[in-house]
Motif scaffolding. Sequence first.
Motif, PDB file in Angstrom:
ATOM      1  N   LYS A  37      87.493  39.652  42.804  1.00 39.78           N
ATOM      2  CA  LYS A  37      87.602  38.358  41.906  1.00 39.78           C
ATOM      3  C   LYS A  37      86.011  37.954  41.437  1.00 39.78           C
ATOM      4  N   ALA A  38      85.344  38.049  42.667  1.00 36.30           N
ATOM      5  CA  ALA A  38      83.918  37.532  41.990  1.00 36.30           C
ATOM      6  C   ALA A  38      83.249  38.496  41.339  1.00 36.30           C
ATOM      7  N   PHE A  39      83.334  39.921  41.277  1.00 39.42           N
ATOM      8  CA  PHE A  39      82.789  40.794  40.353  1.00 39.42           C
ATOM      9  C   PHE A  39      83.472  41.192  39.076  1.00 39.42           C
ATOM     10  N   ARG A  40      84.966  40.625  38.966  1.00 37.07           N
ATOM     11  CA  ARG A  40      85.692  40.756  37.756  1.00 37.07           C
ATOM     12  C   ARG A  40      85.135  39.934  36.663  1.00 37.07           C
ATOM     13  N   PRO A  41      84.503  40.587  35.553  1.00 35.01           N
ATOM     14  CA  PRO A  41      84.075  39.592  34.647  1.00 35.01           C
ATOM     15  C   PRO A  41      85.224  38.919  33.886  1.00 35.01           C
ATOM     16  N   GLU A  42      85.010  37.592  33.217  1.00 34.64           N
ATOM     17  CA  GLU A  42      85.715  36.914  32.434  1.00 34.64           C
ATOM     18  C   GLU A  42      86.250  37.689  31.504  1.00 34.64           C
ATOM     19  N   PRO A  43      87.555  37.317  30.804  1.00 34.60           N
ATOM     20  CA  PRO A  43      87.923  38.091  29.848  1.00 34.60           C
ATOM     21  C   PRO A  43      87.035  37.852  28.514  1.00 34.60           C
ATOM     22  N   ARG A  44      86.828  38.712  27.686  1.00 31.83           N
ATOM     23  CA  ARG A  44      85.964  38.796  26.616  1.00 31.83           C
ATOM     24  C   ARG A  44      86.670  37.838  25.401  1.00 31.83           C
ATOM     25  N   ARG A  45      86.118  37.198  24.598  1.00 34.46           N
ATOM     26  CA  ARG A  45      86.697  36.294  23.594  1.00 34.46           C
ATOM     27  C   ARG A  45      86.318  36.913  22.288  1.00 34.46           C
ATOM     28  N   ASP A  46      87.260  36.938  21.356  1.00 27.13           N
ATOM     29  CA  ASP A  46      86.822  37.482  19.965  1.00 27.13           C
ATOM     30  C   ASP A  46      85.925  36.480  19.311  1.00 27.13           C
ATOM     31  N   GLU A  47      85.240  36.653  18.099  1.00 24.76           N
ATOM     32  CA  GLU A  47      84.192  35.763  17.728  1.00 24.76           C
ATOM     33  C   GLU A  47      84.548  34.468  17.244  1.00 24.76           C
ATOM     34  N   GLY A  48      84.306  33.329  17.876  1.00 22.71           N
ATOM     35  CA  GLY A  48      84.534  32.173  17.590  1.00 22.71           C
ATOM     36  C   GLY A  48      85.932  31.639  18.263  1.00 22.71           C
ATOM     37  N   GLY A  49      86.385  32.479  18.925  1.00 24.49           N
ATOM     38  CA  GLY A  49      87.651  32.146  19.616  1.00 24.49           C
ATOM     39  C   GLY A  49      87.376  31.352  21.326  1.00 24.49           C
ATOM     40  N   THR A  50      88.404  30.795  21.539  1.00 26.38           N
ATOM     41  CA  THR A  50      88.039  29.993  22.789  1.00 26.38           C
ATOM     42  C   THR A  50      89.409  30.215  23.560  1.00 26.38           C
ATOM     43  N   ASP A  51      90.381  31.175  23.189  1.00 27.28           N
ATOM     44  CA  ASP A  51      91.823  31.424  24.134  1.00 27.28           C
ATOM     45  C   ASP A  51      91.417  32.452  24.907  1.00 27.28           C
ATOM     46  N   PRO A  52      91.636  32.617  26.218  1.00 32.25           N
ATOM     47  CA  PRO A  52      91.366  33.599  27.399  1.00 32.25           C
ATOM     48  C   PRO A  52      92.269  34.855  26.819  1.00 32.25           C
ATOM     49  N   GLY A  53      93.585  34.566  25.993  1.00 29.09           N
ATOM     50  CA  GLY A  53      94.355  35.687  25.762  1.00 29.09           C
ATOM     51  C   GLY A  53      93.948  36.229  24.271  1.00 29.09           C
ATOM     52  N   ALA A  54      92.733  35.874  23.669  1.00 34.34           N
ATOM     53  CA  ALA A  54      92.586  36.465  22.523  1.00 34.34           C
ATOM     54  C   ALA A  54      92.542  37.982  22.346  1.00 34.34           C
ATOM     55  N   ARG A  55      92.686  38.407  21.006  1.00 31.04           N
ATOM     56  CA  ARG A  55      92.687  39.772  20.835  1.00 31.04           C
ATOM     57  C   ARG A  55      91.498  40.464  21.624  1.00 31.04           C
ATOM     58  N   PRO A  56      91.513  41.659  21.701  1.00 30.30           N
ATOM     59  CA  PRO A  56      90.283  42.668  22.405  1.00 30.30           C
ATOM     60  C   PRO A  56      89.279  42.567  21.451  1.00 30.30           C
ATOM     61  N   VAL A  57      88.022  42.845  21.920  1.00 29.29           N
ATOM     62  CA  VAL A  57      86.743  42.846  20.856  1.00 29.29           C
ATOM     63  C   VAL A  57      86.512  44.265  20.888  1.00 29.29           C
ATOM     64  N   ARG A  58      86.038  44.600  19.724  1.00 25.36           N
ATOM     65  CA  ARG A  58      85.780  46.123  19.522  1.00 25.36           C
ATOM     66  C   ARG A  58      84.237  46.082  19.968  1.00 25.36           C
ATOM     67  N   ILE A  59      83.925  47.237  20.786  1.00 24.81           N
ATOM     68  CA  ILE A  59      82.653  47.679  21.388  1.00 24.81           C
ATOM     69  C   ILE A  59      82.235  49.076  20.942  1.00 24.81           C
ATOM     70  N   ASP A  60      81.300  48.892  20.031  1.00 23.91           N
ATOM     71  CA  ASP A  60      80.693  50.088  19.329  1.00 23.91           C
ATOM     72  C   ASP A  60      79.882  51.195  20.442  1.00 23.91           C
ATOM     73  N   GLU A  61      79.119  50.336  21.543  1.00 22.68           N
ATOM     74  CA  GLU A  61      78.223  51.107  22.147  1.00 22.68           C
ATOM     75  C   GLU A  61      78.356  50.330  23.922  1.00 22.68           C
ATOM     76  N   VAL A  62      78.356  51.596  24.753  1.00 23.18           N
ATOM     77  CA  VAL A  62      78.331  50.968  26.043  1.00 23.18           C
ATOM     78  C   VAL A  62      77.150  51.784  26.886  1.00 23.18           C
TER      79      VAL A  62
END
Length: 89
Positions: A37-62
Amino acid sequence: MADFLDALAEGESIDAAVAKSSLDRREVKRLLGALAKAFRPEPRRDEGGTDPGARPVRIDEVVAYCDGGSRGNPGEAACAVILYDTEGM
């Protein structure tokens, strides 16, 4: 806990590591769950969103960090991959 982790680092099974430590299986399960749990990142939020259930964010580079190893060939083996976006998340 240190004895348990040392045994795992030496390649012991979880059962063997528990036997070499002062922990019981229930304690190990609780501690490993808390560690995960300590190493699990918090859910990503879409731009301007504050809802943890927000839609996934597109990532172009990893950035990927990969490693692995084995004891013998063939033999016991393991690998791990850690993925980060360009912001380190």
